[in-house]
Each structure stands twice: as structure tokens, then as C-alpha cells.
Design a protein around this motif. Sequence first.
Motif, PDB file in Angstrom:
ATOM      1  N   ILE A 176       0.809  -1.291   0.137  1.00  0.00           N
ATOM      2  CA  ILE A 176      -0.263  -0.057   0.143  1.00  0.00           C
ATOM      3  C   ILE A 176       0.814   1.320   0.002  1.00  0.00           C
ATOM      4  O   ILE A 176       1.805   1.230   0.532  1.00  0.00           O
ATOM      5  N   GLU A 178      -0.992   4.597  -0.060  1.00  0.00           N
ATOM      6  CA  GLU A 178      -1.851   5.582   0.604  1.00  0.00           C
ATOM      7  C   GLU A 178      -1.505   5.786   2.194  1.00  0.00           C
ATOM      8  O   GLU A 178      -1.468   4.441   2.899  1.00  0.00           O
ATOM      9  N   ASN A 180      -4.902   6.467   3.568  1.00  0.00           N
ATOM     10  CA  ASN A 180      -6.008   6.867   3.790  1.00  0.00           C
ATOM     11  C   ASN A 180      -6.920   5.803   4.296  1.00  0.00           C
ATOM     12  O   ASN A 180      -6.756   4.679   3.565  1.00  0.00           O
ATOM     13  N   LYS A 183      -9.548   3.882   1.919  1.00  0.00           N
ATOM     14  CA  LYS A 183      -8.741   3.665   0.612  1.00  0.00           C
ATOM     15  C   LYS A 183      -7.951   2.191   1.080  1.00  0.00           C
ATOM     16  O   LYS A 183      -7.950   1.123   0.260  1.00  0.00           O
ATOM     17  N   GLN A 185      -8.564   0.122   3.381  1.00  0.00           N
ATOM     18  CA  GLN A 185      -9.720  -0.942   3.608  1.00  0.00           C
ATOM     19  C   GLN A 185     -10.335  -1.680   2.342  1.00  0.00           C
ATOM     20  O   GLN A 185     -10.518  -2.803   2.453  1.00  0.00           O
ATOM     21  N   GLU A 186     -10.342  -0.679   1.441  1.00  0.00           N
ATOM     22  CA  GLU A 186     -11.018  -1.062   0.098  1.00  0.00           C
ATOM     23  C   GLU A 186     -10.129  -2.276  -0.648  1.00  0.00           C
ATOM     24  O   GLU A 186     -10.801  -3.088  -1.077  1.00  0.00           O
ATOM     25  N   GLN A 187      -8.975  -2.122  -0.287  1.00  0.00           N
ATOM     26  CA  GLN A 187      -8.058  -3.057  -0.932  1.00  0.00           C
ATOM     27  C   GLN A 187      -8.279  -4.382  -0.386  1.00  0.00           C
ATOM     28  O   GLN A 187      -8.100  -5.614  -1.028  1.00  0.00           O
TER      29      GLN A 187
END
Length: 234
Positions: A176, A178, A180, A183, A185-187
Motif C-alpha cells: 500500500i 496511501e 487513507n 482506501k 480498507q477497500e484493498q
Amino acid sequence: MNDKLIKIYTELLSSYNPQGWWPVTQAGELIPVYSQNNNLTKKQKLEVCFGAILTQNTSWKNVEKAIIELNKNDLIDIDKIISIPQNELAELIKPSGYFNQKAERLKIFCTHIKNNYCGDLSILFKKEIGELREELLSIKGIGNETADSIILYSAQKPIFVVDAYTKRIFSRLGIIKEDNYVKIQEQFHKLKKDAKMFNEYHALIVEHAKRYCIKKPECDDCPLNTDCEKNCDN
DNA sequence: TACCAGGTCCTCG
DNA sequence: CGAGGACATGGT
């Protein structure tokens, strides 16, 4: 990306074995313990919520002391948290740090459940995961990680908990970039949404961050050594 | 001694 | 938005 995340999970699991999260106090005892039993009582679910608030930026060992005090005083109870004076509550949870803030946060949380759900957490937990998250975030003192910990470990719904350890480990791995919360978590949400797996994955991340991927990492015997880009300048 | 720990809120630009 | 400070104890 998915393949990498699954590979890391598999490696962590075989290195450390299942962690038995979230630690909860058993009936008649005072100390939270790790267990593979995922069948939580109502009281244990409430204790998880309290623990999630108490462990904000604090080591679990300190939180444990606070939870023991709450158990001794039979305070894993919404009505009793509401009725006890805040300064008395603060005194009991002192070892967990930020005790004034956290005493207030426990009271705010319990008051919310009392006022909106007659003190019954299970009614709140009937909500769909997105709505549940929004509602928890609207409660002062509950941010992203605390909300997700409650959803995953108390309501036992599939959501991935991101914490400082997750950011540290996966940025060092080079997976990762970023910083954020959502964002990141979305991964993880591109994986199959499986509460049992998310439960274990986060617990393993915490274990790994304590054993090897500590602040000043010990890369020599790290089980993820061969996967890692060692981006340790952050 | 100084730093770190299973964050969140508030303020300011 | 995001950086920066406040909140606080106990272990190393």
C-alpha cells in the motif's frame, strides 16, 4: 493484489496459528481470554465494544487491567455505566490511559444504545453493515477503527479493521502507498467478505507487528522477509 | 530517560 | 481534506 494479500495471510497464519480474537471474559471470571469459541453472549459482545473504545492508542495489557476492574464492579452493563458518576468510572479504568476521555466515551456509547435501542445491542446489530458503520461513526468517540472493530468482533459482520500496524506492515511490504483509512480498507474488501477470515487476518497483523514488524523492524527472522520491499523509512 | 502502545477529536489553514 | 496538538498510564 488479491493474490498478494492472500499469500501474506496464508504465511502469517502458518507462522502464528489462529489467534482466538477478540479476547473476552468468560462467565464467572474477571480476565479476558483468547478463545476459538465464536459464540458470544450479549454481555461479551458489550465487553468487546468497551474494549474497542478502551484500546484506542493503548496497549491491550493496560486495557485488560481496566476490564478486570469493570468486571469486578459488575459494570459490563449499559444501565450501570450510565448511572455511575463519570469520575468514578474514570478512576476504575485509569490503567487504560486517557481515562477521562474514555469514561465519557463509554457513557456516550451506552447512552446511545439505551436511548435508541432500549439498551439492546442486538437491535442495532440487525442493521445492514453500511448503515451500522455510519451510525457508529456518528457516536462521539467512535472513529473508523473502533467502529470496524465493533462491527467485526462484536457484531461479527465481515468488515476489515485497519490500524496503525496494518499501515506499517503493508507499506513496508510495498503493497500500500496511501495513508487513507477507507482506501486501505477497500484493498482488503476486494477479497471474499468473510468475517472469520477478516477476524483472523487483523489479529495476525497485530501479532506480526509486535513480533517482527515493530517500530524498528527485526527483518532477519521475519516470516515475510522474502515478500518485503523493506520500505522502512516511514 | 525517552519512546511506544490494537485512535479520536478539535482547531486551523 | 491534512497536519498538529491534546488526551495519560504502564512497560521496556
